[in-house]
Design a protein around this motif. Sequence first.
Motif, PDB file in Angstrom:
ATOM      1  N   SER A  11       0.835  -1.196   0.000  1.00 38.37           N
ATOM      2  CA  SER A  11       0.000   0.000   0.000  1.00 38.37           C
ATOM      3  C   SER A  11       0.873   1.250   0.000  1.00 38.37           C
ATOM      4  O   SER A  11       2.054   1.207   0.367  1.00 38.37           O
ATOM      5  CB  SER A  11      -0.916   0.012   1.228  1.00 38.37           C
ATOM      6  OG  SER A  11      -0.163   0.246   2.407  1.00 38.37           O
ATOM      7  N   ASP A  12       0.284   2.375  -0.398  1.00 42.40           N
ATOM      8  CA  ASP A  12       1.034   3.633  -0.417  1.00 42.40           C
ATOM      9  C   ASP A  12       1.513   4.018   0.978  1.00 42.40           C
ATOM     10  O   ASP A  12       2.623   4.534   1.144  1.00 42.40           O
ATOM     11  CB  ASP A  12       0.159   4.760  -0.988  1.00 42.40           C
ATOM     12  CG  ASP A  12      -0.027   4.641  -2.492  1.00 42.40           C
ATOM     13  OD1 ASP A  12       0.708   3.857  -3.114  1.00 42.40           O
ATOM     14  OD2 ASP A  12      -0.915   5.336  -3.042  1.00 42.40           O
ATOM     15  N   ILE A  13       0.685   3.765   1.992  1.00 49.96           N
ATOM     16  CA  ILE A  13       1.076   4.097   3.362  1.00 49.96           C
ATOM     17  C   ILE A  13       2.252   3.238   3.802  1.00 49.96           C
ATOM     18  O   ILE A  13       3.240   3.738   4.358  1.00 49.96           O
ATOM     19  CB  ILE A  13      -0.123   3.915   4.321  1.00 49.96           C
ATOM     20  CG1 ILE A  13      -1.202   4.957   4.015  1.00 49.96           C
ATOM     21  CG2 ILE A  13       0.333   4.037   5.775  1.00 49.96           C
ATOM     22  CD1 ILE A  13      -2.462   4.784   4.829  1.00 49.96           C
ATOM     23  N   ASP A  14       2.149   1.930   3.546  1.00 49.12           N
ATOM     24  CA  ASP A  14       3.257   1.035   3.911  1.00 49.12           C
ATOM     25  C   ASP A  14       4.528   1.393   3.156  1.00 49.12           C
ATOM     26  O   ASP A  14       5.630   1.332   3.712  1.00 49.12           O
ATOM     27  CB  ASP A  14       2.879  -0.422   3.624  1.00 49.12           C
ATOM     28  CG  ASP A  14       1.945  -1.004   4.680  1.00 49.12           C
ATOM     29  OD1 ASP A  14       1.752  -0.339   5.719  1.00 49.12           O
ATOM     30  OD2 ASP A  14       1.409  -2.110   4.457  1.00 49.12           O
ATOM     31  N   LEU A  15       4.381   1.771   1.879  1.00 52.17           N
ATOM     32  CA  LEU A  15       5.546   2.130   1.079  1.00 52.17           C
ATOM     33  C   LEU A  15       6.246   3.366   1.655  1.00 52.17           C
ATOM     34  O   LEU A  15       7.473   3.430   1.719  1.00 52.17           O
ATOM     35  CB  LEU A  15       5.145   2.372  -0.373  1.00 52.17           C
ATOM     36  CG  LEU A  15       6.297   2.618  -1.351  1.00 52.17           C
ATOM     37  CD1 LEU A  15       7.194   1.394  -1.436  1.00 52.17           C
ATOM     38  CD2 LEU A  15       5.764   2.970  -2.734  1.00 52.17           C
ATOM     39  N   GLU A  16       5.462   4.349   2.087  1.00 55.73           N
ATOM     40  CA  GLU A  16       6.034   5.555   2.676  1.00 55.73           C
ATOM     41  C   GLU A  16       6.782   5.215   3.969  1.00 55.73           C
ATOM     42  O   GLU A  16       7.884   5.728   4.224  1.00 55.73           O
ATOM     43  CB  GLU A  16       4.931   6.574   2.962  1.00 55.73           C
ATOM     44  CG  GLU A  16       5.434   7.910   3.492  1.00 55.73           C
ATOM     45  CD  GLU A  16       6.199   8.706   2.463  1.00 55.73           C
ATOM     46  OE1 GLU A  16       7.039   9.537   2.860  1.00 55.73           O
ATOM     47  OE2 GLU A  16       5.975   8.491   1.256  1.00 55.73           O
ATOM     48  N   ILE A  17       6.204   4.329   4.768  1.00 62.53           N
ATOM     49  CA  ILE A  17       6.868   3.909   6.011  1.00 62.53           C
ATOM     50  C   ILE A  17       8.168   3.172   5.692  1.00 62.53           C
ATOM     51  O   ILE A  17       9.200   3.394   6.326  1.00 62.53           O
ATOM     52  CB  ILE A  17       5.924   3.013   6.842  1.00 62.53           C
ATOM     53  CG1 ILE A  17       4.723   3.836   7.323  1.00 62.53           C
ATOM     54  CG2 ILE A  17       6.661   2.409   8.026  1.00 62.53           C
ATOM     55  CD1 ILE A  17       3.634   3.003   7.977  1.00 62.53           C
ATOM     56  N   MET A  18       8.112   2.295   4.694  1.00 63.77           N
ATOM     57  CA  MET A  18       9.312   1.544   4.311  1.00 63.77           C
ATOM     58  C   MET A  18      10.415   2.477   3.818  1.00 63.77           C
ATOM     59  O   MET A  18      11.596   2.315   4.160  1.00 63.77           O
ATOM     60  CB  MET A  18       8.966   0.529   3.211  1.00 63.77           C
ATOM     61  CG  MET A  18       8.118  -0.632   3.669  1.00 63.77           C
ATOM     62  SD  MET A  18       7.765  -1.742   2.277  1.00 63.77           S
ATOM     63  CE  MET A  18       6.699  -2.941   3.070  1.00 63.77           C
ATOM     64  N   TRP A  19      10.023   3.438   2.996  1.00 65.50           N
ATOM     65  CA  TRP A  19      11.005   4.368   2.443  1.00 65.50           C
ATOM     66  C   TRP A  19      11.683   5.143   3.574  1.00 65.50           C
ATOM     67  O   TRP A  19      12.912   5.287   3.606  1.00 65.50           O
ATOM     68  CB  TRP A  19      10.311   5.329   1.477  1.00 65.50           C
ATOM     69  CG  TRP A  19      11.221   5.950   0.467  1.00 65.50           C
ATOM     70  CD1 TRP A  19      12.597   5.971   0.475  1.00 65.50           C
ATOM     71  CD2 TRP A  19      10.829   6.607  -0.738  1.00 65.50           C
ATOM     72  NE1 TRP A  19      13.069   6.613  -0.643  1.00 65.50           N
ATOM     73  CE2 TRP A  19      12.011   7.008  -1.395  1.00 65.50           C
ATOM     74  CE3 TRP A  19       9.596   6.895  -1.307  1.00 65.50           C
ATOM     75  CZ2 TRP A  19      11.984   7.706  -2.608  1.00 65.50           C
ATOM     76  CZ3 TRP A  19       9.574   7.575  -2.517  1.00 65.50           C
ATOM     77  CH2 TRP A  19      10.752   7.976  -3.153  1.00 65.50           C
ATOM     78  N   SER A  20      10.888   5.617   4.510  1.00 66.27           N
ATOM     79  CA  SER A  20      11.448   6.359   5.642  1.00 66.27           C
ATOM     80  C   SER A  20      12.401   5.481   6.448  1.00 66.27           C
ATOM     81  O   SER A  20      13.446   5.946   6.919  1.00 66.27           O
ATOM     82  CB  SER A  20      10.330   6.878   6.544  1.00 66.27           C
ATOM     83  OG  SER A  20       9.518   7.810   5.858  1.00 66.27           O
ATOM     84  N   ARG A  21      12.032   4.222   6.591  1.00 67.50           N
ATOM     85  CA  ARG A  21      12.888   3.326   7.366  1.00 67.50           C
ATOM     86  C   ARG A  21      14.197   3.042   6.633  1.00 67.50           C
ATOM     87  O   ARG A  21      15.252   2.976   7.260  1.00 67.50           O
ATOM     88  CB  ARG A  21      12.150   2.015   7.654  1.00 67.50           C
ATOM     89  CG  ARG A  21      12.959   1.081   8.519  1.00 67.50           C
ATOM     90  CD  ARG A  21      12.134   0.012   9.175  1.00 67.50           C
ATOM     91  NE  ARG A  21      12.971  -0.864   9.991  1.00 67.50           N
ATOM     92  CZ  ARG A  21      12.500  -1.874  10.715  1.00 67.50           C
ATOM     93  NH1 ARG A  21      11.192  -2.115  10.744  1.00 67.50           N
ATOM     94  NH2 ARG A  21      13.319  -2.636  11.418  1.00 67.50           N
ATOM     95  N   LEU A  22      14.130   2.891   5.325  1.00 73.10           N
ATOM     96  CA  LEU A  22      15.363   2.679   4.562  1.00 73.10           C
ATOM     97  C   LEU A  22      16.297   3.888   4.679  1.00 73.10           C
ATOM     98  O   LEU A  22      17.512   3.734   4.833  1.00 73.10           O
ATOM     99  CB  LEU A  22      15.022   2.401   3.096  1.00 73.10           C
ATOM    100  CG  LEU A  22      14.388   1.037   2.793  1.00 73.10           C
ATOM    101  CD1 LEU A  22      13.843   1.006   1.372  1.00 73.10           C
ATOM    102  CD2 LEU A  22      15.385  -0.092   3.018  1.00 73.10           C
TER     103      LEU A  22
END
Length: 541
Positions: A11-22
């Motif tokens: 999902s877009d929300i999960d992707l944003e969280i993943m990107w921030s974590r990376l």
Amino acid sequence: MLATTDTKPISDIDLEIMWSRLISIADEAAIALKRTAFSTIVRESNDYAVVLLDENAANLAENSSAVPSFVGVLPRTLSSLLKITPPEEWHPGDCVVTNDPWLGTGHLPDLVVASPVYFKSKLIGFVASVAHLPDIGGTSLSATCHDVFEEGLRIPPMKLLDGGKANANLLDLIRANVRVADQVIPDIFAQISAHSVAQKGLCNFLAATGLSDLSRVSGALQAKSEAAMGRAIMELPDGEYRAVVKADGYGDRETEIHCCLRVDGANLSVDYSGTSPQVNFGINSVLNYTYSYTVYPLKCALDPETPHNEGSYKTIKVHAPEGSILNPVFPAPCNARHLTGQLLAGAIFECLAQAAPDRILAESGSAPSLRAMFSGARADGERFSQMLMCSGGMGASARGDGLSCMPFPTNTGAGSIEMFEGAAPLLIQRKELLASSGGQGCFRGGLGQEIEIEAVGKRPIQVSLMVERTKYPARGLQGGGNGSPAKAALGNGVSLDPKSRVELHPGETITLSFAGGGGFGNPAERSQALIASDKASGYTA
């Protein structure tokens, strides 16, 4: 744990969280590098970068304060390394290094280190870093050499670690060819330590997200970035926009950069045909560096908000004629390649000023960066090699005045004066803003600065000057005035060749004047409040 598996869409929300974590993983690794490095060029001036890449060498994320040129180069470098050493020949604990200018960042002092990342025995990506070493042998960092062989030790792609075991022969070779081995070798291992942090972070990331590798998140992130940049390019009118930037060059041999920016829908190309041929001095910019300092200002102007990765640049093409100062042929000298490559932001912005003037800056006095390398021996015979990394003024924009003493397009910092003086027998006698050095305009260019440095040791000190914009100061845009030029002089007033190597004797001083930024817009339209504020602050006469 995020609600994600290898088969479920992200999902877009999960992707944003993943990107921030990376990004946070890269930041944590960068902190480890900075805190374990020995040289001030890393600890104080932040001349390094850490990048996370997928198994295909695509950039996923980089540390927040990464040097832009390094970020643009590392995917290209890793792609080259994977052609030399295919993925199946990498193993856990391996670490490959090179400083070859044509494979890496464009000059020998920058060491590229790359390490594979394995998750559950599967190769899932890489960590790569660059750090500017305090010395790499040769003539020290300067623009005076006639080929790359004079410029220092060139390391082809080699394993520094093989299954976790250090290559003692390579370390001995490096140690025997540098002036300050007690800084160079620890800085290399600081990079390796940073990789360990990133490797652990990526494995924890996959365990937390339920993914088995990085391919899906990489594809999704690249698609988002490509779409964002595509939309930004499509806002520009289709057409062809041209600019010519003149530079001091070397001696009486001036150089020119010819830039043609073409927009066609969501596609953008930059062509440097017509640019001056390569020269027999170290101001040539290899293609990797040229590419990086082409796409970065485009990203800043067109899509500054989206974190960038490989997808940001898929619709951008860059061409520089082989044999030109922007794509020199081996073994061209290139140690001072920033004196040419960092001028590209001004060329790009002058082109964009014809299509989107509200998005760009006037030329910056800090582009290219004025650099001075001080080297020699202390009274006890211990060697030192210390670079002064300060900045001129940024160019103004349609929104406001340029920032004073601010790096752009690089982001390396000056560091503390106390650390600079503590690392070498040098004393900063004076460091002050240069009044009226910013170009006039509706918005004023950022101010340059003047620094006076005294040799306080008992032995002469060698100074390598890398100075640009003595003949061609930073230009204003949309009617704005030019900034002040740069210059270098001895304390007795004798002007110095801007790209020379000189000897500074005990008690002598050298004064470096950093260029001001260009102004933006008609000076007659500057508000009376800003004029009064400038005078009250001493920024203008």
